[in-house]
Design a protein around this motif. Structure first.
Motif, mmCIF file in Angstrom:
data_model
loop_
_atom_site.group_PDB
_atom_site.id
_atom_site.type_symbol
_atom_site.label_atom_id
_atom_site.label_comp_id
_atom_site.label_asym_id
_atom_site.label_seq_id
_atom_site.Cartn_x
_atom_site.Cartn_y
_atom_site.Cartn_z
ATOM 1 N N VAL A 50 0.846 -1.186 0.000
ATOM 2 C CA VAL A 50 0.000 0.000 0.000
ATOM 3 C C VAL A 50 0.887 1.243 0.000
ATOM 4 N N ILE A 51 0.418 2.263 -0.707
ATOM 5 C CA ILE A 51 1.054 3.575 -0.647
ATOM 6 C C ILE A 51 0.006 4.557 -0.158
ATOM 7 N N ARG A 52 0.386 5.327 0.860
ATOM 8 C CA ARG A 52 -0.567 6.190 1.540
ATOM 9 C C ARG A 52 -0.652 7.547 0.861
ATOM 10 N N PRO A 53 -1.687 8.329 1.201
ATOM 11 C CA PRO A 53 -1.832 9.643 0.551
ATOM 12 C C PRO A 53 -0.657 10.561 0.835
ATOM 13 N N GLY A 54 -0.364 11.452 -0.091
ATOM 14 C CA GLY A 54 0.706 12.414 0.080
ATOM 15 C C GLY A 54 2.039 11.729 0.285
ATOM 16 N N GLY A 55 2.772 12.148 1.298
ATOM 17 C CA GLY A 55 4.074 11.557 1.572
ATOM 18 C C GLY A 55 4.079 10.649 2.775
ATOM 19 N N SER A 56 2.957 9.967 3.036
ATOM 20 C CA SER A 56 2.811 9.204 4.279
ATOM 21 C C SER A 56 3.471 7.850 4.288
ATOM 22 N N GLY A 57 4.058 7.433 3.179
ATOM 23 C CA GLY A 57 4.826 6.213 3.206
ATOM 24 C C GLY A 57 4.145 5.002 2.623
ATOM 25 N N THR A 58 4.819 3.862 2.796
ATOM 26 C CA THR A 58 4.378 2.608 2.191
ATOM 27 C C THR A 58 4.469 1.480 3.215
ATOM 28 N N SER A 59 3.747 0.403 2.945
ATOM 29 C CA SER A 59 3.844 -0.819 3.741
ATOM 30 C C SER A 59 3.768 -2.013 2.813
ATOM 31 N N TYR A 60 4.377 -3.131 3.263
ATOM 32 C CA TYR A 60 4.460 -4.330 2.433
ATOM 33 C C TYR A 60 4.142 -5.579 3.244
ATOM 34 N N ALA A 61 3.653 -6.591 2.556
ATOM 35 C CA ALA A 61 3.560 -7.907 3.163
ATOM 36 C C ALA A 61 4.966 -8.424 3.416
ATOM 37 N N SER A 63 6.180 -11.215 2.929
ATOM 38 C CA SER A 63 6.653 -12.112 1.871
ATOM 39 C C SER A 63 7.290 -11.367 0.699
ATOM 40 N N VAL A 64 7.031 -10.061 0.577
ATOM 41 C CA VAL A 64 7.585 -9.306 -0.565
ATOM 42 C C VAL A 64 8.516 -8.181 -0.121
ATOM 43 N N LYS A 65 8.629 -7.964 1.176
ATOM 44 C CA LYS A 65 9.441 -6.858 1.693
ATOM 45 C C LYS A 65 10.880 -7.007 1.227
ATOM 46 N N GLY A 66 11.423 -5.903 0.718
ATOM 47 C CA GLY A 66 12.791 -5.922 0.229
ATOM 48 C C GLY A 66 12.919 -6.324 -1.227
ATOM 49 N N ARG A 67 11.860 -6.856 -1.811
ATOM 50 C CA ARG A 67 11.888 -7.252 -3.221
ATOM 51 C C ARG A 67 10.930 -6.428 -4.077
ATOM 52 N N PHE A 68 9.817 -5.995 -3.504
ATOM 53 C CA PHE A 68 8.808 -5.238 -4.249
ATOM 54 C C PHE A 68 8.815 -3.785 -3.779
ATOM 55 N N THR A 69 8.509 -2.885 -4.705
ATOM 56 C CA THR A 69 8.403 -1.467 -4.377
ATOM 57 C C THR A 69 7.153 -0.884 -5.030
ATOM 58 N N ILE A 70 6.302 -0.253 -4.222
ATOM 59 C CA ILE A 70 5.123 0.419 -4.741
ATOM 60 C C ILE A 70 5.433 1.897 -4.886
ATOM 61 N N SER A 71 4.931 2.489 -5.974
ATOM 62 C CA SER A 71 5.144 3.917 -6.212
ATOM 63 C C SER A 71 3.970 4.451 -7.019
ATOM 64 N N ARG A 72 3.971 5.745 -7.238
ATOM 65 C CA ARG A 72 2.904 6.368 -8.033
ATOM 66 C C ARG A 72 3.439 7.645 -8.644
ATOM 67 N N ASP A 73 2.712 8.128 -9.646
ATOM 68 C CA ASP A 73 2.990 9.476 -10.126
ATOM 69 C C ASP A 73 1.959 10.416 -9.509
ATOM 70 N N ARG A 74 1.955 11.664 -9.890
ATOM 71 C CA ARG A 74 1.088 12.617 -9.203
ATOM 72 C C ARG A 74 -0.308 12.664 -9.795
ATOM 73 N N ALA A 75 -0.541 11.869 -10.798
ATOM 74 C CA ALA A 75 -1.841 11.940 -11.456
ATOM 75 C C ALA A 75 -2.626 10.647 -11.284
ATOM 76 N N LYS A 76 -2.367 9.665 -12.123
ATOM 77 C CA LYS A 76 -3.303 8.555 -12.183
ATOM 78 C C LYS A 76 -2.670 7.178 -12.178
ATOM 79 N N ASN A 77 -1.367 7.050 -12.057
ATOM 80 C CA ASN A 77 -0.725 5.751 -12.192
ATOM 81 C C ASN A 77 -0.067 5.290 -10.902
ATOM 82 N N VAL A 78 -0.270 4.014 -10.609
ATOM 83 C CA VAL A 78 0.383 3.360 -9.477
ATOM 84 C C VAL A 78 1.188 2.189 -10.043
#
Length: 115
Positions: A50-61, A63-78
Motif C-alpha cells: 500500500v502507498i498512503r496519501p501524500g508523503g505518508s509512506g508505504t507498507s508491504y507484506a 513475503s515481498v518486503k525488500g523485493r517489491f516497491t510500490i510507487s505512483r505518479d502525481r496523477a493517475k498511475n500506481v
C-alpha cells in the motif's frame, strides 16, 4: 466513476523482474491509499503493498518486503516494481482503492514465475 486498469504481467523466470502498472480514472491517486493485492489459484486474495496519501509512506507484506516497491505518479498511475521474483509470487495481481465508501478493483494482471 472509478476505474482501475492493471497491466504489465507476464511469464518470467525465477530471479527476473517485472513492473506492474495501474491506471486509475475518477480519482487522483496521490490523494488516496492505493494498494496491490494478489490471488494465487485456489487461495484467498492477499495484501501485497500500500502507498498512503501524500508523503505518508508505504507498507508491504512480509513475503515481498525488500523485493517489491510500490510507487505512483502525481496523477493517475500506481506501480509495483517486482524484483527477485519467486515461483510463489505467481498470482493474479489486482490494484485496489477504497473511495467514498466503496471498494474498487481492477480486472487483474497475471504474473507467472516458472523455470
Amino acid at each position: 466513476q472509478v476505474q482501475l486498469v492493471e497491466s504489465g504481467g507476464g511469464l518470467v523466470h525465477p530471479g527476473d523482474s517485472l513492473r506492474l502498472s495501474c491506471a486509475a480514472s475518477g480519482i487522483i491517486v496521490v490523494g488516496e491509499h492505493m494498494s496491490w493485492f494478489r490471488q494465487a489459484q485456489g487461495k484467498e486474495r492477499e495484501f501485497v503493498a500500500v502507498i498512503r496519501p501524500g508523503g505518508s509512506g508505504t507498507s508491504y507484506a512480509d513475503s515481498v518486503k525488500g523485493r517489491f516497491t510500490i510507487s505512483r505518479d502525481r496523477a493517475k498511475n500506481v506501480y509495483l516494481q517486482m524484483n527477485s521474483l519467486k515461483p510463489e509470487d505467481t498470482a493474479m495481481y489486482y490494484c485496489h482503492v477504497f473511495f467514498r465508501g466503496h471498494d474498487y478493483w481492477g480486472q487483474g494482471t497475471q504474473v507467472t514465475v516458472s523455470s
